[in-house]
Structures are given as C-alpha cells and as structure tokens.
Design a protein around this motif. Structure first.
Motif, PDB file in Angstrom:
ATOM      1  N   LEU A   9     -35.370 -30.660  22.789  1.00  0.00           N
ATOM      2  CA  LEU A   9     -35.707 -32.171  23.548  1.00  0.00           C
ATOM      3  C   LEU A   9     -34.967 -31.800  24.999  1.00  0.00           C
ATOM      4  CD1 LEU A   9     -34.683 -34.555  20.766  1.00  0.00           C
ATOM      5  CD2 LEU A   9     -37.133 -34.265  21.868  1.00  0.00           C
ATOM      6  N   GLU A  10     -34.076 -30.936  25.135  1.00  0.00           N
ATOM      7  CA  GLU A  10     -33.583 -30.837  26.515  1.00  0.00           C
ATOM      8  C   GLU A  10     -34.586 -29.904  27.281  1.00  0.00           C
ATOM      9  OE1 GLU A  10     -28.465 -31.025  25.804  1.00  0.00           O
ATOM     10  OE2 GLU A  10     -29.643 -29.013  25.598  1.00  0.00           O
ATOM     11  N   ASP A  11     -35.100 -28.961  26.704  1.00  0.00           N
ATOM     12  CA  ASP A  11     -36.096 -28.378  27.713  1.00  0.00           C
ATOM     13  C   ASP A  11     -37.311 -29.250  27.969  1.00  0.00           C
ATOM     14  OD1 ASP A  11     -34.800 -26.244  27.111  1.00  0.00           O
ATOM     15  OD2 ASP A  11     -35.970 -25.214  25.542  1.00  0.00           O
ATOM     16  N   ARG A  12     -37.455 -30.486  27.448  1.00  0.00           N
ATOM     17  CA  ARG A  12     -38.391 -31.400  27.881  1.00  0.00           C
ATOM     18  C   ARG A  12     -37.823 -32.438  28.728  1.00  0.00           C
ATOM     19  NH1 ARG A  12     -39.649 -28.130  24.315  1.00  0.00           N
ATOM     20  NH2 ARG A  12     -41.566 -27.446  23.653  1.00  0.00           N
ATOM     21  N   GLY A  13     -36.724 -32.297  29.148  1.00  0.00           N
ATOM     22  CA  GLY A  13     -36.133 -33.346  30.081  1.00  0.00           C
ATOM     23  C   GLY A  13     -35.209 -34.405  29.545  1.00  0.00           C
ATOM     24  N   VAL A  14     -35.174 -34.411  28.034  1.00  0.00           N
ATOM     25  CA  VAL A  14     -34.487 -35.462  27.470  1.00  0.00           C
ATOM     26  C   VAL A  14     -32.694 -35.200  27.826  1.00  0.00           C
ATOM     27  CG1 VAL A  14     -33.634 -36.196  25.184  1.00  0.00           C
ATOM     28  CG2 VAL A  14     -35.819 -35.778  25.497  1.00  0.00           C
ATOM     29  N   GLU A  15     -31.894 -35.991  28.069  1.00  0.00           N
ATOM     30  CA  GLU A  15     -30.476 -35.822  28.399  1.00  0.00           C
ATOM     31  C   GLU A  15     -29.930 -36.528  27.280  1.00  0.00           C
ATOM     32  OE1 GLU A  15     -27.225 -36.822  31.936  1.00  0.00           O
ATOM     33  OE2 GLU A  15     -29.420 -37.431  32.261  1.00  0.00           O
ATOM     34  N   PHE A  16     -28.728 -35.877  26.894  1.00  0.00           N
ATOM     35  CA  PHE A  16     -27.798 -36.557  25.553  1.00  0.00           C
ATOM     36  C   PHE A  16     -26.804 -36.851  26.530  1.00  0.00           C
ATOM     37  CE2 PHE A  16     -30.902 -34.051  23.297  1.00  0.00           C
ATOM     38  CZ  PHE A  16     -31.234 -34.941  22.054  1.00  0.00           C
ATOM     39  N   LYS A  17     -26.213 -38.066  26.104  1.00  0.00           N
ATOM     40  CA  LYS A  17     -24.998 -38.654  26.502  1.00  0.00           C
ATOM     41  C   LYS A  17     -23.943 -39.020  25.024  1.00  0.00           C
ATOM     42  CE  LYS A  17     -25.652 -39.225  30.913  1.00  0.00           C
ATOM     43  NZ  LYS A  17     -24.692 -38.875  31.899  1.00  0.00           N
ATOM     44  N   ILE A  18     -23.488 -37.933  24.644  1.00  0.00           N
ATOM     45  CA  ILE A  18     -22.603 -37.931  23.577  1.00  0.00           C
ATOM     46  C   ILE A  18     -21.279 -38.306  23.958  1.00  0.00           C
ATOM     47  CG2 ILE A  18     -21.697 -36.506  21.476  1.00  0.00           C
ATOM     48  CD1 ILE A  18     -24.380 -34.817  21.875  1.00  0.00           C
ATOM     49  N   ALA A  19     -20.718 -39.039  22.935  1.00  0.00           N
ATOM     50  CA  ALA A  19     -19.130 -39.637  23.244  1.00  0.00           C
ATOM     51  C   ALA A  19     -19.114 -40.447  24.536  1.00  0.00           C
ATOM     52  CB  ALA A  19     -18.170 -38.642  22.925  1.00  0.00           C
ATOM     53  N   THR A  20     -20.188 -41.091  24.960  1.00  0.00           N
ATOM     54  CA  THR A  20     -20.277 -41.708  26.312  1.00  0.00           C
ATOM     55  C   THR A  20     -20.335 -43.175  25.810  1.00  0.00           C
ATOM     56  OG1 THR A  20     -21.325 -39.914  27.336  1.00  0.00           O
ATOM     57  CG2 THR A  20     -21.145 -42.067  28.404  1.00  0.00           C
ATOM     58  N   PRO A  21     -19.401 -44.197  26.133  1.00  0.00           N
ATOM     59  CA  PRO A  21     -19.555 -45.496  25.751  1.00  0.00           C
ATOM     60  C   PRO A  21     -20.475 -45.986  26.667  1.00  0.00           C
ATOM     61  CG  PRO A  21     -17.134 -45.117  26.732  1.00  0.00           C
ATOM     62  CD  PRO A  21     -18.134 -43.826  26.790  1.00  0.00           C
ATOM     63  N   ILE A  22     -21.254 -47.087  25.941  1.00  0.00           N
ATOM     64  CA  ILE A  22     -22.069 -47.906  26.581  1.00  0.00           C
ATOM     65  C   ILE A  22     -21.446 -49.218  26.918  1.00  0.00           C
ATOM     66  CG2 ILE A  22     -24.077 -49.411  26.530  1.00  0.00           C
ATOM     67  CD1 ILE A  22     -25.357 -46.995  24.637  1.00  0.00           C
ATOM     68  N   VAL A  23     -21.108 -49.578  28.402  1.00  0.00           N
ATOM     69  CA  VAL A  23     -20.494 -50.838  28.400  1.00  0.00           C
ATOM     70  C   VAL A  23     -21.472 -52.152  28.872  1.00  0.00           C
ATOM     71  CG1 VAL A  23     -18.646 -49.495  29.229  1.00  0.00           C
ATOM     72  CG2 VAL A  23     -20.339 -50.189  30.907  1.00  0.00           C
ATOM     73  N   ALA A  24     -22.833 -51.794  28.985  1.00  0.00           N
ATOM     74  CA  ALA A  24     -23.493 -52.870  29.322  1.00  0.00           C
ATOM     75  C   ALA A  24     -25.010 -52.358  29.009  1.00  0.00           C
ATOM     76  CB  ALA A  24     -23.501 -53.471  30.496  1.00  0.00           C
ATOM     77  N   ALA A  25     -25.876 -53.392  28.668  1.00  0.00           N
ATOM     78  CA  ALA A  25     -27.267 -53.174  28.676  1.00  0.00           C
ATOM     79  C   ALA A  25     -28.245 -54.228  29.540  1.00  0.00           C
ATOM     80  CB  ALA A  25     -28.020 -53.291  27.250  1.00  0.00           C
ATOM     81  N   ASN A  26     -28.892 -53.727  30.497  1.00  0.00           N
ATOM     82  CA  ASN A  26     -29.623 -54.655  31.268  1.00  0.00           C
ATOM     83  C   ASN A  26     -31.265 -54.160  31.732  1.00  0.00           C
ATOM     84  OD1 ASN A  26     -29.795 -52.407  33.181  1.00  0.00           O
ATOM     85  ND2 ASN A  26     -27.561 -52.907  33.866  1.00  0.00           N
ATOM     86  N   GLU A  27     -32.005 -54.943  32.292  1.00  0.00           N
ATOM     87  CA  GLU A  27     -33.289 -54.881  32.396  1.00  0.00           C
ATOM     88  C   GLU A  27     -33.650 -53.217  32.879  1.00  0.00           C
ATOM     89  OE1 GLU A  27     -31.823 -56.047  36.261  1.00  0.00           O
ATOM     90  OE2 GLU A  27     -31.622 -56.979  34.169  1.00  0.00           O
ATOM     91  N   LYS A  28     -32.766 -52.350  33.537  1.00  0.00           N
ATOM     92  CA  LYS A  28     -33.087 -51.308  33.916  1.00  0.00           C
ATOM     93  C   LYS A  28     -32.556 -50.143  32.815  1.00  0.00           C
ATOM     94  CE  LYS A  28     -32.286 -52.331  38.763  1.00  0.00           C
ATOM     95  NZ  LYS A  28     -31.255 -51.983  39.970  1.00  0.00           N
ATOM     96  N   GLY A  29     -31.808 -50.347  31.838  1.00  0.00           N
ATOM     97  CA  GLY A  29     -31.629 -49.359  30.898  1.00  0.00           C
ATOM     98  C   GLY A  29     -30.054 -50.004  30.182  1.00  0.00           C
ATOM     99  N   PHE A  30     -29.233 -48.839  30.321  1.00  0.00           N
ATOM    100  CA  PHE A  30     -27.780 -48.976  29.919  1.00  0.00           C
ATOM    101  C   PHE A  30     -26.821 -48.661  31.129  1.00  0.00           C
ATOM    102  CE2 PHE A  30     -29.761 -48.126  25.766  1.00  0.00           C
ATOM    103  CZ  PHE A  30     -29.393 -49.404  25.119  1.00  0.00           C
ATOM    104  N   VAL A  31     -25.667 -49.340  31.019  1.00  0.00           N
ATOM    105  CA  VAL A  31     -24.499 -48.800  31.782  1.00  0.00           C
ATOM    106  C   VAL A  31     -23.572 -48.226  30.924  1.00  0.00           C
ATOM    107  CG1 VAL A  31     -22.828 -49.704  33.510  1.00  0.00           C
ATOM    108  CG2 VAL A  31     -25.142 -50.788  33.528  1.00  0.00           C
ATOM    109  N   VAL A  32     -23.185 -47.010  31.265  1.00  0.00           N
ATOM    110  CA  VAL A  32     -22.347 -46.101  30.640  1.00  0.00           C
ATOM    111  C   VAL A  32     -21.060 -45.961  31.506  1.00  0.00           C
ATOM    112  CG1 VAL A  32     -23.974 -44.989  29.081  1.00  0.00           C
ATOM    113  CG2 VAL A  32     -22.984 -43.819  31.327  1.00  0.00           C
ATOM    114  N   GLU A  33     -19.840 -45.541  30.864  1.00  0.00           N
ATOM    115  CA  GLU A  33     -18.598 -45.223  31.641  1.00  0.00           C
ATOM    116  C   GLU A  33     -18.354 -43.659  31.503  1.00  0.00           C
ATOM    117  OE1 GLU A  33     -14.058 -46.717  31.734  1.00  0.00           O
ATOM    118  OE2 GLU A  33     -15.581 -48.211  31.157  1.00  0.00           O
ATOM    119  N   VAL A  34     -18.354 -43.161  32.505  1.00  0.00           N
ATOM    120  CA  VAL A  34     -17.934 -41.592  32.526  1.00  0.00           C
ATOM    121  C   VAL A  34     -16.623 -41.428  33.652  1.00  0.00           C
ATOM    122  CG1 VAL A  34     -18.988 -39.483  33.274  1.00  0.00           C
ATOM    123  CG2 VAL A  34     -20.517 -41.202  32.308  1.00  0.00           C
ATOM    124  N   ASP A  35     -15.783 -40.956  33.072  1.00  0.00           N
ATOM    125  CA  ASP A  35     -14.505 -40.711  33.703  1.00  0.00           C
ATOM    126  C   ASP A  35     -14.034 -41.753  34.550  1.00  0.00           C
ATOM    127  OD1 ASP A  35     -14.526 -37.980  32.967  1.00  0.00           O
ATOM    128  OD2 ASP A  35     -15.778 -37.341  34.669  1.00  0.00           O
TER     129      ASP A  35
END
Length: 125
Positions: A9-35
């Motif tokens: 999947l990564e070879d096809r452009g999929v990006e995994f966000k593991i252990a990354t908290p989702i803090v919001a969902a909106n019409e554009k997608g998700f908001v995550v918190e990184v560092d």
C-alpha cells in the motif's frame, strides 16, 4: 503478511499514521496531533481503523495489563501460564521482530482464534 500489505500500500501512495491521535473530524478529513501540533489530513476517502479497549477484568487478573490488553507469547499464551490463551481485544500480540502489538481488529482476532483452535487440538491429540 502484515508487513507485505503495508509495503504494497505504501508503494501505491498510502500513508499510515500509527499511534497518532485523531483530535477532530471535518469535511476535509481528519485533524491529528503530531508532536503537540495539530495537522489536517485531507482526503476524499478516509479509512479509520480505531483500536478498542480490552476487558477491564484483565486489569485485575494479571500483571502487565494495559487498557485491558496483555502481551502474549508467540503461541498466544501468556507469561507464566502455558494453559491460558488470550486472543482478540484482550490480546496485545507483538510479532517476533516487531515493537508494537497488532491492532485489535476482527481479522486478526479470527486468525488468532484459528491458531489457538489448532494449538488446543494438538494438545488434546
């Protein structure tokens, strides 16, 4: 198998966000918190595979339980109890050579169930 699927999947452009908290969902997608910083993840299609908490009974029954999950041995038994198999949401199975436990998904629980069924059959026969 998991590593192969991730690489595929990564070879096809999929990006995994593991252990990354989702803090919001909106019409554009998700908001995550990184560092400590919020980051908008924009997408037309979003797949969210969220973990769940294992059973609270596990917290009181065994040492080393976190969020109702206990780390398994490679045969899905637990340390000091070769007679106890743990699968599904209560299992924190870390594949050999990996650092993090597998996610609590139905697919993995089904595979664990098949493995334990075969192990129990082998013990009885």
């Amino acid at each position: 198998l998991v590593n192969h699927a991730v690489s595929f999947l990564e070879d096809r452009g999929v990006e995994f966000k593991i252990a990354t908290p989702i803090v919001a969902a909106n019409e554009k997608g998700f908001v995550v918190e990184v560092d400590g910083k919020k980051e908008q993840l924009e997408a037309n299609t979003v797949v969210w595979a969220a973990g769940v908490r294992g059973n609270h009974i596990m917290d009181d029954a065994f040492d080393g339980v976190k969020r109702g999950r206990i780390v398994n041995n490679q045969d899905l038994t637990i340390k000091g109890h070769d007679e106890i198999f743990v699968i599904g949401d209560c299992s924190a199975f870390i594949p050999e050579g990996e650092e993090r436990p597998l996610p609590t998904t139905a697919q993995i629980a089904m595979q664990q169930g098949e493995t334990v069924a075969q192990s129990i059959y082998n013990i009885l026969h």
